[in-house]
Scaffold this motif. Sequence first.
Motif, PDB file in Angstrom:
ATOM      1  N   HIS A  68       0.737  -1.336   0.060  1.00  0.00           N
ATOM      2  CA  HIS A  68       0.028   0.017   0.119  1.00  0.00           C
ATOM      3  C   HIS A  68       0.946   1.337  -0.025  1.00  0.00           C
ATOM      4  N   LEU A  69       1.878   1.298   0.512  1.00  0.00           N
ATOM      5  CA  LEU A  69       2.863   2.404   0.581  1.00  0.00           C
ATOM      6  C   LEU A  69       3.724   2.411  -0.785  1.00  0.00           C
ATOM      7  N   ALA A  73       3.320   5.769  -3.059  1.00  0.00           N
ATOM      8  CA  ALA A  73       4.531   6.548  -3.615  1.00  0.00           C
ATOM      9  C   ALA A  73       4.363   6.755  -5.360  1.00  0.00           C
ATOM     10  N   VAL A  74       3.752   5.723  -5.951  1.00  0.00           N
ATOM     11  CA  VAL A  74       3.388   5.820  -7.293  1.00  0.00           C
ATOM     12  C   VAL A  74       2.467   6.976  -7.581  1.00  0.00           C
ATOM     13  N   VAL A  75       1.422   6.901  -6.729  1.00  0.00           N
ATOM     14  CA  VAL A  75       0.385   8.022  -7.176  1.00  0.00           C
ATOM     15  C   VAL A  75       0.861   9.444  -6.469  1.00  0.00           C
ATOM     16  N   GLN A 120      -4.697  -1.554   5.336  1.00  0.00           N
ATOM     17  CA  GLN A 120      -4.005  -1.725   4.106  1.00  0.00           C
ATOM     18  C   GLN A 120      -4.676  -1.455   2.593  1.00  0.00           C
ATOM     19  N   LEU A 121      -5.725  -2.312   2.670  1.00  0.00           N
ATOM     20  CA  LEU A 121      -6.778  -2.259   1.617  1.00  0.00           C
ATOM     21  C   LEU A 121      -7.487  -0.971   1.481  1.00  0.00           C
ATOM     22  N   SER A 124      -4.948   1.911   0.372  1.00  0.00           N
ATOM     23  CA  SER A 124      -4.663   1.693  -0.886  1.00  0.00           C
ATOM     24  C   SER A 124      -5.992   2.237  -1.538  1.00  0.00           C
ATOM     25  N   GLY A 125      -7.211   2.015  -1.156  1.00  0.00           N
ATOM     26  CA  GLY A 125      -8.655   2.342  -2.026  1.00  0.00           C
ATOM     27  C   GLY A 125      -8.585   3.868  -2.025  1.00  0.00           C
ATOM     28  N   ALA A 126      -8.289   4.671  -0.879  1.00  0.00           N
ATOM     29  CA  ALA A 126      -8.222   5.913  -0.655  1.00  0.00           C
ATOM     30  C   ALA A 126      -7.121   6.565  -1.814  1.00  0.00           C
ATOM     31  N   VAL A 127      -5.728   6.151  -1.643  1.00  0.00           N
ATOM     32  CA  VAL A 127      -4.779   6.576  -2.523  1.00  0.00           C
ATOM     33  C   VAL A 127      -5.187   6.361  -4.095  1.00  0.00           C
TER      34      VAL A 127
END
Length: 403
Positions: A68-69, A73-75, A120-121, A124-127
Amino acid sequence: MTEACAENRRVVERWLPLIAAALAVLGAAFGAAVLPGPALALAPVLAVGLLVQLAVTVLLSRLDAYPHLGLGAVVVVAVLLLAIDSPWRTLVTEQAVLWIPFTLTWFTSRVVQGARTPRQLQISGAVVLVYLLAVGTNAAFVERSVVAATLGAAAPILGGMTVSLAGRLRQARRDRVAALARERAAVARQARESERQQLAAEIHDTLGHLLTLLVLHANALAVTTADRDARQAAEQMSRLGTDGLTELRQLLDLLGAPSRASLAVPTLDELIGEARAAGQAVHLETAGDVADLSPALARTVHQVVREGLTNARKHASGAEVHVGVTVAEAVEVSVRNGPGAAGSSPGNGLGLESLRRRIALLGGSCEHTPTADGGYALRASLPVGSSTGVDERDNTWTLTHQP
């Protein structure tokens, strides 16, 4: 097959950072080639963006435990390239930066496969939502279709989820095949073990009994005869019989001879109870000390009754069955059934022939004939083992050479 798949996956994982770095370099080179303006003015901005992408690529290769981190970072890099007014905004808007969709697919798949907690999910969804909002806002700012831009941004994310789910399905299929193979192997081992134990029990009850009788009779002959040659022959027979019993015990050990518990003789009441529970009308009459029979005789009586009940159930469905067991100078067993319902099928007699051979090994006799009322009767007569001087109640062989 599982080890080969794991090895292929490790090879792919080693190549992913290199591919991402190559795509980052390709994006910067594409920008230098197609963007308008002096090359010297574009070079510093393109170099900074390239260095950021390469640095994050190195970071991604070390975030296996925290996917998730990595996705965050990609986003962050993608949003920065969109938000800052630079040549990179134009490249990202035109979807010319292949590093972004590749790394999004890479770490979306990692999140679906390796997320350890629901939190973590959720992160990830928020990102992902932040990234899609940033892409939609930028599309509106440059007067492009918001829907098309958002769907284009979501495509690599959906692709990563698809790849991950497909991998899970393949792994589940491999696990199921492996589990079925293990189950078949276990069933086969159990069947072989059961056959070995059954064979050991049959050898123990028949051949062991006959060899014991042979040794005892040879010992008795050696003691009672006055003929020297006959005495020597009897002693030789006794030694050979004893050696045969020793070899037989070794054979039973190789076969994995069953324990006393596994050789326990089922009672007639249990057998009759099972038949009645199956809907068969059975009447049992006993006389004498049935419970005191030796294991070999008790097991044979059980097999006679079982064979008779099975044949009545198969070939005379619905008929009443009368079972009689009498213990006196010999063990008399009878299983008699009345006429069956119409359409009952005849048997091939293989079970009865096998039973007859077993009874003959114990010195008994067996006959099966139709009755006057249209039914069938199975009768067996077995000599009582204790009358020969052989005690098999403890299921062991005790040999004593008498002087």
